[in-house]
Write an enzyme that holds these catalytic residues in place. Structure first.
Site, PDB file in Angstrom:
ATOM      1  CG  HIS A  72      -2.103  -0.874   1.091  1.00  0.00           C
ATOM      2  ND1 HIS A  72      -3.243  -0.731   1.826  1.00  0.00           N
ATOM      3  CD2 HIS A  72      -2.321  -1.930   0.269  1.00  0.00           C
ATOM      4  CE1 HIS A  72      -4.123  -1.648   1.475  1.00  0.00           C
ATOM      5  NE2 HIS A  72      -3.579  -2.395   0.544  1.00  0.00           N
ATOM      6  CE1 TYR A 201      -5.008   3.873   8.801  1.00  0.00           C
ATOM      7  CE2 TYR A 201      -5.475   3.654  11.144  1.00  0.00           C
ATOM      8  CZ  TYR A 201      -4.768   3.276  10.023  1.00  0.00           C
ATOM      9  OH  TYR A 201      -3.830   2.285  10.120  1.00  0.00           O
ATOM     10  N   PRO A 294      -4.287  -0.648  19.206  1.00  0.00           N
ATOM     11  CG  PRO A 294      -6.317  -1.685  18.693  1.00  0.00           C
ATOM     12  CD  PRO A 294      -5.513  -1.156  19.837  1.00  0.00           C
ATOM     13  CE  LYS A 298       4.142   2.727  13.795  1.00  0.00           C
ATOM     14  NZ  LYS A 298       4.394   2.410  12.397  1.00  0.00           N
ATOM     15  CE1 TYR A 386      -0.946   3.564   9.530  1.00  0.00           C
ATOM     16  CE2 TYR A 386       0.042   2.963   7.426  1.00  0.00           C
ATOM     17  CZ  TYR A 386      -0.962   2.824   8.366  1.00  0.00           C
ATOM     18  OH  TYR A 386      -1.973   1.908   8.163  1.00  0.00           O
TER      19      TYR A 386
HETATM   20  C1  PHB Z   1      -5.606  -4.322  10.813  1.00  0.00           C
HETATM   21  O1  PHB Z   1      -5.887  -4.539   9.629  1.00  0.00           O
HETATM   22  O2  PHB Z   1      -5.713  -5.219  11.675  1.00  0.00           O
HETATM   23  C2  PHB Z   1      -5.178  -2.971  11.219  1.00  0.00           C
HETATM   24  C3  PHB Z   1      -4.843  -2.064  10.251  1.00  0.00           C
HETATM   25  C4  PHB Z   1      -4.435  -0.790  10.599  1.00  0.00           C
HETATM   26  C5  PHB Z   1      -4.390  -0.435  11.913  1.00  0.00           C
HETATM   27  C6  PHB Z   1      -4.725  -1.336  12.899  1.00  0.00           C
HETATM   28  C7  PHB Z   1      -5.111  -2.608  12.553  1.00  0.00           C
HETATM   29  O3  PHB Z   1      -4.021   0.834  12.231  1.00  0.00           O
END
Ligand code: PHB
Ligand code: APR
Length: 391
Positions: A72, A201, A294, A298, A386
């Site tokens: 990505h 997000y 989460p 990280k 990130y």
């Molecule tokens: C996930 O796909 O589990 C996931 C993706 C991005 C995040 C947290 C979890 O920031």
């Protein structure tokens, strides 16, 4: 039984460490309390930083990741019914992230270890680490009902947040730093193609939502829920309705595709750091030493950074006799850990709505998001964190 490095736990930290040591010609034994199907099915994270993907490739377990992982180059932020794309390589000089589920990372590492004939004991529960402060540390464990002892030169506790190894560091020498957040995270997996080709997000007045994926045909999504919520408290339809509301944008072409939900669970949200990450010949790695909420994706990446650091340090020590890198292990890891803690905290508090949040709190969040869309410096800061800090 006797070995050079006793590894407790076959999550990503313990399994990758076993692989790195194997590649360096250092003997190890991995003890895992659960059985293999459980470890291979447990649903956890799924976003690999650039450095994590590179570390897996360098360890010789990148073939399926390269075939099936989804690279990505951006993420999307949604707030106030607006959308903004963060272009990761443009801001970081080529860094990206890869969607590849933790279950798949673990499967690849288990297969590689078994193919090497290196010892990996399932249903082997560590009971205690003893004599960590001496040069002969031991792990007492129970394997299929029988107690045994693993004599080691070094022990690495990769046994997660609820493991036993942390307790072997005398309380008088340790300090923990913790924050619990007043909300939980309800995560689902669904058999439906992701509704967007990048992660989304979303910050809304009803709370946070995240649209993620595991593959081109499996959606992963998260909803902020009140602390203490049970996964079963929401029907699948209610979950989709709420995702729809929180992901809403000013774009008639956008639609959230729904499909059968195959798993739903709630994770409490906490930040936790245990210092130091070493006592004598016992080293802690991954969730055994630190937890992040989460939101920043990280946890898995920190675990990988820890074991790469340990393997390098031990290899240098055994090759040259110089213990400098091993002695620096805790401090080296903690610098990176605290950067990830800071980022995870910032992402969480930027995007979640705390109970009792006021109009002022809302405006501060919106100003923070607006800043990300108007300042290249602010956006670069997000993109660097990130895609990951160097190991
Ligand atoms: C996930 O796909 O589990 C996931 C993706 C991005 C995040 C947290 C979890 O920031
Ligand atoms: N004896 C043996 N094994 C144990 C014991 C014990 N006493 N206690 C726990 N374990 C095992 C668990 O069953 C698990 O397989 O240790 C492993 C720990 O794995 P994880 O919890 O996955 O932790 P880690 O390898 O540090 O991975 C980093 O960060 O955010 C998360 O999702 C991310 O799980 C990932 C984690």
């Amino acid at each position: 039984m006797r070995t050079t490095v006793g590894i407790i736990g076959a999550g990503p930290a313990g399994l990758l460490l076993g692989r790195l040591l194997q590649n360096a010609g250092i003997r190890s034994v991995v003890l895992e309390s659960r059985d293999r199907p459980y470890v291979e099915r447990r649903q956890r994270a799924g976003i690999l930083e650039q450095g994590t993907a590179d570390a897996l490739r360098a360890a010789g377990v990148g073939a399926r990741l390269d075939r099936e992982g989804l690279e990505h180059t951006g993420i999307e932020l949604r707030f106030d019914r607006r959308r903004h794309r963060v272009d990761l390589p443009a801001l970081t000089g080529s860094r990206t992230v890869t969607v590849y589920a933790q279950t798949e990372v673990c499967k690849d590492l288990i297969a590689a270890r078994l193919a090497d004939g290196a010892p990996l004991l399932f249903e082997a529960q560590a009971l205690a680490v003893e004599d960590a402060g001496t040069d002969r540390p031991r792990v007492r464990y129970r394997h299929r009902g029988r107690e045994a002892v693993l004599d080691c030169d070094y022990v690495v506790g990769c046994d997660g947040f609820r493991g036993v190894s942390r307790a072997a560091i005398p309380a008088a020498l340790t300090r923990t730093y913790e924050r619990t957040y007043p909300y939980g995270s309800l995560g689902i997996l669904a058999d439906v193609a992701p509704s967007h080709d990048e992660l989304v997000y979303a910050r809304g007045d009803r709370g946070f939502a995240l649209l993620s994926m595991r593959s081109p045909s499996v959606t992963r999504a998260y909803l902020q829920v009140p602390a203490g919520t049970e996964a079963g408290a929401w029907s699948h339809e209610e979950i989709w309705d709420e995702l729809d509301r929180r992901l809403e944008v000013e774009d008639p072409a956008w639609r959230l595709a729904r499909g059968p939900v195959t798993a739903a669970s709630v994770t409490p949200m906490r930040s936790h750091v245990h210092e130091p990450m070493r006592h004598g010949r016992l080293f802690l790695a991954g969730d055994a030493a630190h937890i992040v909420p989460p939101t920043g994706a990280k946890g898995l990446n920190l675990a990988v950074g820890d074991v790469v650091t340990f393997a390098r340090a031990l290899t240098a020590h055994l090759d040259t006799g110089d213990p400098a890198l091993l002695d620096a292990y805790s401090a080296t890891c903690l610098r990176r850990v605290w950067q990830a803690e800071r980022f995870s905290y910032a992402m969480t508090t930027l995007l979640h709505r705390a109970p009792g949040a006021t109009g002022f709190d809302d405006r501060i969040q919106l100003a923070g998001l607006d800043r990300l869309t108007t300042s290249r410096a602010a956006e670069t800061e997000l993109a660097e964190a990130y895609t990951g800090f160097p190991f």
